[in-house]
Design a protein around this motif. Structure first.
Motif, mmCIF file in Angstrom:
data_model
loop_
_atom_site.group_PDB
_atom_site.id
_atom_site.type_symbol
_atom_site.label_atom_id
_atom_site.label_comp_id
_atom_site.label_asym_id
_atom_site.label_seq_id
_atom_site.Cartn_x
_atom_site.Cartn_y
_atom_site.Cartn_z
ATOM 1 N N LYS A 35 -3.177 2.627 22.233
ATOM 2 C CA LYS A 35 -3.190 1.263 21.677
ATOM 3 C C LYS A 35 -1.846 0.910 21.047
ATOM 4 N N GLU A 36 -1.141 1.918 20.529
ATOM 5 C CA GLU A 36 0.135 1.692 19.860
ATOM 6 C C GLU A 36 1.324 1.848 20.795
ATOM 7 N N ASP A 37 1.116 2.494 21.933
ATOM 8 C CA ASP A 37 2.231 2.815 22.817
ATOM 9 C C ASP A 37 1.880 2.448 24.261
ATOM 10 N N ALA A 38 2.474 1.356 24.740
ATOM 11 C CA ALA A 38 2.191 0.879 26.097
ATOM 12 C C ALA A 38 2.588 1.909 27.152
ATOM 13 N N ALA A 39 3.651 2.655 26.904
ATOM 14 C CA ALA A 39 4.084 3.675 27.862
ATOM 15 C C ALA A 39 3.035 4.777 27.993
ATOM 16 N N SER A 40 2.386 5.110 26.890
ATOM 17 C CA SER A 40 1.327 6.134 26.932
ATOM 18 C C SER A 40 0.128 5.632 27.720
ATOM 19 N N MET A 41 -0.211 4.355 27.547
ATOM 20 C CA MET A 41 -1.319 3.763 28.311
ATOM 21 C C MET A 41 -1.006 3.794 29.804
ATOM 22 N N LYS A 42 0.223 3.458 30.150
ATOM 23 C CA LYS A 42 0.632 3.476 31.557
ATOM 24 C C LYS A 42 0.593 4.899 32.114
ATOM 25 N N GLU A 43 1.073 5.862 31.330
ATOM 26 C CA GLU A 43 1.047 7.257 31.759
ATOM 27 C C GLU A 43 -0.397 7.723 31.983
#
Length: 78
Positions: A35-43
């Motif tokens: 929720k805080e890190d878009a790159a983590s969501m994409k990963e």
């Protein structure tokens, strides 16, 4: 030593339990809040094909959901 990534999000009770489990067993991990890190969501979605938390990645193997027995087995805790 295991390379462990734990994908979490706020207000996710199983995520909190998973973090406590890892900490109680003195297992180091990297937490990625989707929720805080878009790159983590994409990963999480693109690399591991998961759309839910908790998702734990152990040495490149994704375990989706609170699959405690599978996690114990993968970490040789069973």
């Amino acid at each position: 030593m295991n390379d462990i990534i734990l994908f979490t999000q706020p207000d996710c009770p199983p995520c909190k339990i998973m973090k406590m489990f890892l900490q109680e067993n003195q297992i180091s991990f990297i937490e990625k809040n989707i929720k805080e890190d878009a790159a983590s969501m994409k990963e999480l979605t693109k690399k591991y094909g998961s759309y839910s938390t908790p998702t734990i990645v152990i040495n490149g193997q994704a375990i989706i959901g609170f699959e405690i027995d599978k996690i114990k087995e993968t970490l040789s805790l069973a």
